[in-house]
Design a protein around this motif. Structure first.
Motif, PDB file in Angstrom:
ATOM      1  N   GLN A 123       0.838  -1.212   0.000  1.00 54.28           N
ATOM      2  CA  GLN A 123       0.000   0.000   0.000  1.00 54.28           C
ATOM      3  C   GLN A 123       0.869   1.258   0.000  1.00 54.28           C
ATOM      4  O   GLN A 123       0.557   2.248  -0.681  1.00 54.28           O
ATOM      5  N   LYS A 127       1.854   4.416  -3.301  1.00 52.74           N
ATOM      6  CA  LYS A 127       1.765   5.876  -3.150  1.00 52.74           C
ATOM      7  C   LYS A 127       3.118   6.588  -3.277  1.00 52.74           C
ATOM      8  O   LYS A 127       3.162   7.806  -3.397  1.00 52.74           O
ATOM      9  N   ASP A 192       3.946  12.817  -1.330  1.00 47.84           N
ATOM     10  CA  ASP A 192       2.500  12.999  -1.294  1.00 47.84           C
ATOM     11  C   ASP A 192       2.047  12.845   0.156  1.00 47.84           C
ATOM     12  O   ASP A 192       2.392  11.854   0.814  1.00 47.84           O
ATOM     13  N   GLU A 194      -0.455  11.792   1.365  1.00 47.39           N
ATOM     14  CA  GLU A 194      -1.182  10.547   1.586  1.00 47.39           C
ATOM     15  C   GLU A 194      -0.277   9.440   2.122  1.00 47.39           C
ATOM     16  O   GLU A 194      -0.731   8.534   2.817  1.00 47.39           O
ATOM     17  N   ASP A 197      -0.045  10.048   5.801  1.00 49.01           N
ATOM     18  CA  ASP A 197      -1.378   9.780   6.373  1.00 49.01           C
ATOM     19  C   ASP A 197      -1.622   8.273   6.485  1.00 49.01           C
ATOM     20  O   ASP A 197      -2.189   7.790   7.473  1.00 49.01           O
ATOM     21  N   LEU A 198      -1.195   7.531   5.457  1.00 52.27           N
ATOM     22  CA  LEU A 198      -1.363   6.081   5.475  1.00 52.27           C
ATOM     23  C   LEU A 198      -0.569   5.468   6.633  1.00 52.27           C
ATOM     24  O   LEU A 198      -1.079   4.620   7.371  1.00 52.27           O
ATOM     25  N   SER A 201      -2.243   6.009   9.835  1.00 50.79           N
ATOM     26  CA  SER A 201      -3.379   5.103  10.052  1.00 50.79           C
ATOM     27  C   SER A 201      -2.923   3.727  10.513  1.00 50.79           C
ATOM     28  O   SER A 201      -3.608   3.060  11.280  1.00 50.79           O
TER      29      SER A 201
END
Length: 205
Positions: A123, A127, A192, A194, A197-198, A201
């Motif tokens: 994952q 990104k 990025d 994201e 952020d990933l 999480s």
């Protein structure tokens, strides 16, 4: 400036792993000239902070530690605002001043961030994009020759190239290959949002 202030600053910086120390310097780039900041050792950075932020060096350090999720150090060294920081934030065990990834003997498994899985890594790889080699060299300390080999082994597949690089990092870090650690490594890069952020999480599961 007091000797105690310098000693506290130095103790805090020495408690940081190298990648988090570099993240700390990255966050200071708009406040201290890069020519002084980038080559600074831990004692030299203490001197810069005391010189450029008289009376505020500890406050500034506490703010920076919050940004890299080291609330435990704010508590441990009683930095400004410590009474408002709860060590239970950011996945740390409540009432603990143990740094992330440093589990004491006999502590329950929940006290330590889990190791990233291959599913997590794929994952993240999706990104990272085409800049994966820059990330590998600049953030993860990988050898250029090894990255070239990964590229040859996975031609025309950027995601798998990135994934194999992250697997290499995970093999090297062993049980320390956690989301907070990787997030600290990648924080200085222009990625990025994201990606971070990933990783954030992942810290909660």
């Amino acid at each position: 400036m007091t000797q105690g202030e310098r000693e506290t600053l130095l103790a805090v910086q020495q408690a940081l792993p190298e990648e988090q120390f570099q993240s700390l310097k990255y966050l200071l780039e708009d406040r201290i000239p890069l020519g002084l900041l980038r080559p600074a050792t831990r004692p030299e950075l203490c001197g810069l902070l005391l010189q450029r932020f008289p009376g505020r060096a500890l406050h500034l350090t506490a703010d920076l530690l919050r940004q890299i999720a080291r609330h435990d150090l704010i508590q441990r060294y009683h930095l400004p605002g410590a009474q408002h920081d709860t060590p239970g934030q950011n996945g740390e065990a409540a009432g603990s001043d143990i740094p992330p990834g440093c589990q004491p003997v006999g502590a329950p498994p929940a006290a330590r961030p889990r190791r990233l899985t291959e599913k997590d890594l794929i994952q993240i790889a999706q990104k990272l994009g085409k800049e994966w080699q820059e990330v590998g060299i600049g953030c993860l300390g990988m050898e250029r020759s090894r990255l070239d080999q990964i590229q040859e082994d996975n031609p025309r597949n950027v995601i798998m190239q990135s994934f194999e690089m992250l697997r290499e990092w995970r093999r090297r870090e062993k049980e320390e290959a956690t989301a907070p650690r990787l997030r600290a490594c990648l924080a200085p890069a222009s990625l990025d949002p994201e990606v971070l952020d990933l990783l954030q999480s992942f810290q909660g599961n």
